[in-house]
Every structure is written in C-alpha cells, then in structure tokens.
Design a protein around this motif. Structure first.
Motif, PDB file in Angstrom:
ATOM      1  N   LEU A 246       4.147  -9.554 -11.599  1.00  0.00           N
ATOM      2  CA  LEU A 246       2.921  -9.304 -11.280  1.00  0.00           C
ATOM      3  C   LEU A 246       2.370 -10.046 -10.683  1.00  0.00           C
ATOM      4  CD1 LEU A 246       2.075  -6.680 -14.286  1.00  0.00           C
ATOM      5  CD2 LEU A 246       3.002  -6.205 -12.064  1.00  0.00           C
ATOM      6  N   ASP A 247       2.464 -11.478 -11.276  1.00  0.00           N
ATOM      7  CA  ASP A 247       1.784 -12.516 -10.762  1.00  0.00           C
ATOM      8  C   ASP A 247       2.258 -13.053  -9.331  1.00  0.00           C
ATOM      9  OD1 ASP A 247       0.330 -12.716 -13.201  1.00  0.00           O
ATOM     10  OD2 ASP A 247       1.859 -14.377 -13.946  1.00  0.00           O
ATOM     11  N   ASP A 248       3.066 -12.764  -8.863  1.00  0.00           N
ATOM     12  CA  ASP A 248       3.615 -12.763  -7.594  1.00  0.00           C
ATOM     13  C   ASP A 248       3.251 -11.836  -6.376  1.00  0.00           C
ATOM     14  OD1 ASP A 248       5.336 -14.546  -5.821  1.00  0.00           O
ATOM     15  OD2 ASP A 248       6.835 -13.005  -5.801  1.00  0.00           O
ATOM     16  N   LEU A 249       2.525 -10.771  -6.798  1.00  0.00           N
ATOM     17  CA  LEU A 249       1.974  -9.875  -5.897  1.00  0.00           C
ATOM     18  C   LEU A 249       1.406 -10.194  -4.678  1.00  0.00           C
ATOM     19  CD1 LEU A 249       1.539  -6.513  -8.242  1.00  0.00           C
ATOM     20  CD2 LEU A 249       3.321  -6.876  -6.302  1.00  0.00           C
TER      21      LEU A 249
ATOM     22  N   VAL B 242       3.568 -11.271  -2.041  1.00  0.00           N
ATOM     23  CA  VAL B 242       4.259 -10.359  -1.297  1.00  0.00           C
ATOM     24  C   VAL B 242       3.113  -9.814  -0.363  1.00  0.00           C
ATOM     25  CG1 VAL B 242       5.349  -7.985  -1.917  1.00  0.00           C
ATOM     26  CG2 VAL B 242       5.866  -9.673  -3.163  1.00  0.00           C
ATOM     27  N   TYR B 243       1.962  -9.490  -0.778  1.00  0.00           N
ATOM     28  CA  TYR B 243       0.840  -9.028   0.156  1.00  0.00           C
ATOM     29  C   TYR B 243       0.792  -9.747   1.366  1.00  0.00           C
ATOM     30  CZ  TYR B 243      -0.413  -6.475  -4.033  1.00  0.00           C
ATOM     31  OH  TYR B 243      -0.602  -5.779  -5.168  1.00  0.00           O
ATOM     32  N   ALA B 244       1.039 -11.098   1.320  1.00  0.00           N
ATOM     33  CA  ALA B 244       0.716 -11.986   2.374  1.00  0.00           C
ATOM     34  C   ALA B 244       1.933 -11.741   3.325  1.00  0.00           C
ATOM     35  CB  ALA B 244       0.977 -13.617   1.979  1.00  0.00           C
ATOM     36  N   VAL B 245       3.158 -11.409   3.095  1.00  0.00           N
ATOM     37  CA  VAL B 245       4.296 -11.158   3.678  1.00  0.00           C
ATOM     38  C   VAL B 245       3.864  -9.719   4.721  1.00  0.00           C
ATOM     39  CG1 VAL B 245       6.644 -10.413   3.838  1.00  0.00           C
ATOM     40  CG2 VAL B 245       6.024 -12.235   2.295  1.00  0.00           C
ATOM     41  N   GLN B 246       3.552  -8.844   3.740  1.00  0.00           N
ATOM     42  CA  GLN B 246       3.301  -7.570   4.412  1.00  0.00           C
ATOM     43  C   GLN B 246       2.032  -7.541   5.405  1.00  0.00           C
ATOM     44  OE1 GLN B 246       2.202  -5.345   0.732  1.00  0.00           O
ATOM     45  NE2 GLN B 246       4.086  -4.408   0.533  1.00  0.00           N
TER      46      GLN B 246
ATOM     47  N   LEU C 213       4.794  -2.959  -8.197  1.00  0.00           N
ATOM     48  CA  LEU C 213       6.247  -2.645  -8.725  1.00  0.00           C
ATOM     49  C   LEU C 213       6.003  -1.265  -9.555  1.00  0.00           C
ATOM     50  CD1 LEU C 213       7.086  -6.290 -10.114  1.00  0.00           C
ATOM     51  CD2 LEU C 213       8.063  -4.990  -8.151  1.00  0.00           C
ATOM     52  N   ALA C 214       7.223  -0.651  -9.555  1.00  0.00           N
ATOM     53  CA  ALA C 214       7.311   0.593 -10.130  1.00  0.00           C
ATOM     54  C   ALA C 214       6.880   0.545 -11.520  1.00  0.00           C
ATOM     55  CB  ALA C 214       8.612   1.257 -10.068  1.00  0.00           C
TER      56      ALA C 214
ATOM     57  N   ASP D 296      12.455  -4.725  -8.591  1.00  0.00           N
ATOM     58  CA  ASP D 296      12.780  -5.984  -8.161  1.00  0.00           C
ATOM     59  C   ASP D 296      12.034  -6.359  -6.841  1.00  0.00           C
ATOM     60  OD1 ASP D 296      14.780  -6.690  -9.902  1.00  0.00           O
ATOM     61  OD2 ASP D 296      16.029  -5.004  -9.160  1.00  0.00           O
ATOM     62  N   THR D 297      11.647  -5.315  -6.273  1.00  0.00           N
ATOM     63  CA  THR D 297      11.274  -5.468  -4.945  1.00  0.00           C
ATOM     64  C   THR D 297      10.134  -4.375  -4.437  1.00  0.00           C
ATOM     65  OG1 THR D 297      12.683  -3.755  -3.733  1.00  0.00           O
ATOM     66  CG2 THR D 297      13.621  -6.031  -3.692  1.00  0.00           C
ATOM     67  N   VAL D 298       9.303  -4.834  -3.508  1.00  0.00           N
ATOM     68  CA  VAL D 298       8.089  -4.084  -3.096  1.00  0.00           C
ATOM     69  C   VAL D 298       8.507  -3.439  -1.714  1.00  0.00           C
ATOM     70  CG1 VAL D 298       5.587  -3.876  -2.754  1.00  0.00           C
ATOM     71  CG2 VAL D 298       6.538  -5.332  -4.381  1.00  0.00           C
ATOM     72  N   TYR D 299       8.329  -2.112  -1.643  1.00  0.00           N
ATOM     73  CA  TYR D 299       8.805  -1.389  -0.290  1.00  0.00           C
ATOM     74  C   TYR D 299       7.654  -1.464   0.698  1.00  0.00           C
ATOM     75  CZ  TYR D 299      12.807   0.377  -3.047  1.00  0.00           C
ATOM     76  OH  TYR D 299      14.067   0.479  -3.738  1.00  0.00           O
ATOM     77  N   SER D 300       8.159  -1.469   1.976  1.00  0.00           N
ATOM     78  CA  SER D 300       7.241  -1.036   2.981  1.00  0.00           C
ATOM     79  C   SER D 300       8.260  -0.237   3.823  1.00  0.00           C
ATOM     80  CB  SER D 300       6.979  -2.243   3.916  1.00  0.00           C
ATOM     81  OG  SER D 300       6.106  -3.294   3.237  1.00  0.00           O
ATOM     82  N   GLN D 301       7.601   0.989   4.416  1.00  0.00           N
ATOM     83  CA  GLN D 301       8.192   1.991   5.382  1.00  0.00           C
ATOM     84  C   GLN D 301       7.533   2.288   6.626  1.00  0.00           C
ATOM     85  OE1 GLN D 301       9.838   5.043   2.988  1.00  0.00           O
ATOM     86  NE2 GLN D 301       8.778   4.060   1.204  1.00  0.00           N
ATOM     87  N   ALA D 302       8.457   2.769   7.595  1.00  0.00           N
ATOM     88  CA  ALA D 302       7.692   3.316   8.796  1.00  0.00           C
ATOM     89  C   ALA D 302       8.796   4.492   9.313  1.00  0.00           C
ATOM     90  CB  ALA D 302       7.372   2.323   9.725  1.00  0.00           C
ATOM     91  N   TYR D 303       8.118   5.413   9.826  1.00  0.00           N
ATOM     92  CA  TYR D 303       9.302   6.526  10.369  1.00  0.00           C
ATOM     93  C   TYR D 303       8.754   6.457  11.935  1.00  0.00           C
ATOM     94  CZ  TYR D 303      10.660   8.460   6.193  1.00  0.00           C
ATOM     95  OH  TYR D 303      11.079   8.810   4.983  1.00  0.00           O
ATOM     96  N   LEU D 304       9.873   6.297  12.719  1.00  0.00           N
ATOM     97  CA  LEU D 304       9.496   5.854  14.124  1.00  0.00           C
ATOM     98  C   LEU D 304       9.956   7.065  15.047  1.00  0.00           C
ATOM     99  CD1 LEU D 304      11.085   2.246  14.469  1.00  0.00           C
ATOM    100  CD2 LEU D 304       8.880   2.996  13.755  1.00  0.00           C
ATOM    101  N   GLU D 305       9.570   7.300  16.199  1.00  0.00           N
ATOM    102  CA  GLU D 305       9.832   8.258  17.093  1.00  0.00           C
ATOM    103  C   GLU D 305       9.772   7.507  18.574  1.00  0.00           C
ATOM    104  OE1 GLU D 305      11.536  10.518  19.288  1.00  0.00           O
ATOM    105  OE2 GLU D 305      11.089  11.644  17.374  1.00  0.00           O
ATOM    106  N   LEU D 306      11.251   7.162  18.975  1.00  0.00           N
ATOM    107  CA  LEU D 306      11.637   6.224  20.124  1.00  0.00           C
ATOM    108  C   LEU D 306      11.490   7.090  21.439  1.00  0.00           C
ATOM    109  CD1 LEU D 306      14.256   4.171  18.482  1.00  0.00           C
ATOM    110  CD2 LEU D 306      11.697   3.736  18.515  1.00  0.00           C
ATOM    111  N   ALA D 307      11.439   8.518  21.435  1.00  0.00           N
ATOM    112  CA  ALA D 307      11.408   9.021  22.756  1.00  0.00           C
ATOM    113  C   ALA D 307      10.792   8.768  24.000  1.00  0.00           C
ATOM    114  CB  ALA D 307      11.411  10.606  22.425  1.00  0.00           C
TER     115      ALA D 307
END
Length: 450
Positions: free
Chosen positions: A166-169, A172-176, A62-63, A76-87
């Motif tokens: 913090l005790d829930d991280l 979250v990692y399991a979801v990631q 968390l921040a 409140d949330t932990v971020y995941s991200q990706a940049y896609l190129e679909l060409a």
C-alpha cells in the motif's frame, strides 16, 4: 454429378452437430471478448474499471476481500487496461520508462497473446511508443514508433505494474500517469483529448451470464459479423471450410431454421457447452506434487480450439513465459484443503521459486468461492518481497493456517479461512527450470501437532 451433390448434402447434414460444437468453441473467445468490450467501454468517461473504446483505465489499488466481483485476484500488481478497435486507424501507446515490472499483454480477438511489451518483452523497461496496427492497415508510422502488428482489429491490452504494498501505490500511480493512448492521427498533437463515450443500460450485464443466454442464432450472427474484421489464421482454413458449410464464417448468413432436428437440438444446447465438466476435460493441466500447472500453449493455442475456449471461459491467462500460476485444491490424500488443519510449505535451502531478474514469487490463499481471505493482519499473500524468516540452514517454512502461529513465525504466516480453501503460487518471469519441471514446487504438508 447430381448423385455426388446429394451425397455431399447428406454428409454435411450428418456432420452438422459436431461442426456446430466445433464452431462454437472456435468462435467463443472472439464473441466473449466482444461482449466484454461492449460492457467495459459502456461509459462516458474513464474510471477505475471502465473506459470508452481506445482509452486506458487504471485500477487504483490492490485487490481486497471486499471486492466480491473478483475471483482469484493477485495482490502483486495493479492493472491498467484498454480495449482497442483498429479498423479505422492505428492506435499508439506510450509506455514510460520504469524501475519496476511493467508488462503489456496484447490479446488478439481470439485470445492469443501476440506479443508481450515492456518488462520481459519488446522494449523492456525503457520508454517506448508502440503503434498497434490492424490486419488490413497499410501505411507509414512516425520515425521511432515501434509497430505492433495485430492479426485482428479487436485487441485487449492488459497491463500489470508491480506494487510493493500500500505504501508503494503512489509510485504505481506515477507509472500509470505516464501512459498515453491515442490514435495515429493525433500523433504530435499536444492538445488532443479523447472523445467522450456513451452509456447504454442494455450493456450493463455480467458477460458470462450474457453468453449463457445468447441463442445460437444470435451467437453465430455476431461471430459472422466480427469475423470480417477479425480473420482467422492460415492454420484455421480446414476448420473454417467446415463451418462455412453451415453458414458460419466472415460475412456469411447463419440460419438456425435451416438445420435438421438433431442439429437444431445441439444448437439449443451450445450456450451450456462451456460448463465445469467440459472445462475440466479440456483444461490441459499438468500435476506436480499436488500443484496444477497450466499447459505451456496458453496464449499461443494453435488449433486447439477447445483449450482456447476453456481458458477464455476461465478468465483468460498470461503466457507461461511471463508467469505461471500453479494452484492446489487437495492434499496428499486428495481431500479438499480445509482451514481446520494447519499446513507447512517447506523449501529446502536455495530452492525457493527461481525466476529471471525483475521477477518474483508469491503465494495467495482463497476461499472456496475464490475470494481473498479477511484476517487480523490484512495479509492476503506472502512471498519474496516480504520480510521472511529463513532457518539457519537457508531453508524456508511458510505457515498456512487459520490461527496466528505466534512469535517470529508470524513473519511467515499466510492466514486461512475456516472451511474449504485453495492456494495459488505465482512465479513471475519463471526460470526455464520451472517450465521444464526440473525444479518442482514442494508438497504441502500438514503441520505436526504441537
């Protein structure tokens, strides 16, 4: 016929300054997202804040106030991200089943949110494999894969996974760890490993600084190239026709030297068009009891290119159907909020922020620079998931001040900093009454002297 042609040229020349500014606002989100994409994917292997193109990267916590590069982050949330190129081909994303809020916001190249996946959107909390397809792709997908047709080849995925502290991280990692991103050609290939990326020091920049120094020639040349694979929408046709008169559009050649002196002067100032005053004039803010709500067109901007550019410049945003982020910077007297005063936010019985199942609310305080506030109990936000103390009649008081209020009030204490501060309330999956203003956030009141 010659007279008409000459007249057309005069009209184009007269309109050129206004068309340049409109074209800049129109193109701004696409160019900015491409600039951010180049910076973020400029890495060999995925880390916590970078990954090669078409690969996921996951924040691992968390921040905190120490993260000075973040402005107004949520805790409140932990971020995941990706940049896609679909060409080249579709990209598939597997989202595991979750027992918590896990949403996937899909930004197209112009910063519209085409669709929400996961919690509050397509697929809900079930395990789903989605296929992101570009605007020119034609083909068949494996049975059971859900197609997500994107209007542009450039796509940004922003995933938010709820964290209960913090005790829930680890949860979250399991979801990631259950998320997977891979090309269609690797479907069913258990041995597939994404290719390594590369690093070029030229892309180690701060995106907004880079944009501020991008010349009109380079800006529109970049847009013209990007627009080939990232076409506009049907409703953009009148604007695109105006832009084309100046060589701005998919596959066209923009020539700064061909502009007359007045237009050239406007072009030289385009990089500072997105300033604080412009953002304020086009922010489309609705005030309510001192709180500032964003317009409900966020994520679906239509032809309001100025508003779309301002939201991109400010850091992009979630559609209001997924979350609202009303903020407050001044008190009832329209004076800046100051940490040398103590405040109370009072909710009448049953009037805490309403939301759908799976949603929640939180309140965060920030320094004048938009950073989280260090404090003795390491509490950077307060909200529904906390052990709040309600009054006997069911009402709720949140104590917003620098000093510890002592006793049971600590449970309802949001610590402040000395000097100027601001507040942001976040309501995830808000009830319709929030969006219609039938329910209203209460005024922030100065606490009575003890």
């Amino acid at each position: 016929m010659e007279t008409t042609a000459c007249s057309d040229k005069v009209e184009v020349a007269d309109a050129a300054p206004a068309v340049l500014e409109e074209a800049y606002r129109y193109a701004y989100p696409l160019v900015l997202l491409d600039v951010i994409k180049d910076m973020t994917t400029n890495v060999v292997e995925p880390g916590s804040d970078h990954a090669p193109i078409n690969q996921l990267f996951h924040a691992r916590g968390l921040a905190t106030p120490e993260m000075a590069s973040l402005t107004r982050p949520n805790v409140d949330t932990v971020y995941s991200q990706a940049y896609l190129e679909l060409a080249s081909e579709p990209v598939l994303f597997h989202k595991p089943a979750t027992d918590r809020y896990c949403s996937v916001q899909t930004f197209d190249g112009y910063s519209n949110t085409s669709v929400i996946l996961g919690t509050g959107g397509v697929g809900g909390n079930d395990a789903v494999t989605y296929a992101f397809t570009g605007p020119f792709w034609h083909g068949e997908l494996p049975v059971g894969v859900v197609e997500v047709s994107m209007p542009t080849n450039l796509v940004w995925l922003l995933l938010r996974t709820k964290c209960f502290g913090l005790d829930d991280l680890e949860n979250v990692y399991a979801v990631q760890h259950g998320m997977r991103l891979y090309p269609l050609s690797a479907y069913g290939d258990a041995s597939y490993r994404p290719p390594a990326g590369s690093h070029d020091p030229a892309f180690d920049y701060v995106p907004l600084d880079y944009m501020a120094h991008l010349s009109a020639q380079d800006f529109f040349a970049r847009f013209n190239h990007l627009a080939v694979g990232n076409p506009g929408f049907p409703e953009d046709a009148p604007a695109l026709e105006r832009f084309a008169s100046l060589g701005i559009g998919a596959g066209l050649e923009f020539d700064l030297d061909a502009l007359d002196e007045v237009a050239a002067q406007v072009a030289a100032r385009l990089s500072v068009l997105m300033d604080r005053d412009f953002a304020s004039d086009h922010a489309n803010i609705t005030p309510s009891n001192g709180w500032m709500f964003m317009d409900n067109r966020v994520g679906n901007f239509g032809t309001d290119y100025a508003f779309r550019a301002v939201v991109a410049f400010g850091g992009f945003a979630n559609p209001v159907s997924m979350a609202v982020y009303p903020s407050m910077v001044t008190d009832r007297a329209e004076a800046l909020l100051q940490g040398d005063r103590a405040y109370v936010l009072h909710f009448e019985p049953g009037m805490t922020p309403p939301h759908a199942d799976g949603g929640w609310w939180s309140l965060t305080a920030y320094t004048e620079a938009g950073h989280l506030i260090p404090n003795e109990i390491a509490r950077y936000s307060i909200g529904e998931i906390d052990d709040l103390l309600f009054d006997d009649d069911g009402s709720l008081d949140l104590y917003i001040q620098v000093g510890n209020p002592g006793g049971d009030r600590v449970r309802n204490w949001l610590p402040l900093c000395e000097g100027v501060f601001s507040l942001t309330m976040r309501i995830y999956l808000p009830d319709e009454s929030v969006l219609s203003f039938d329910w209203r956030l209460p005024w922030l009141e100065e606490a009575p002297s003890v």
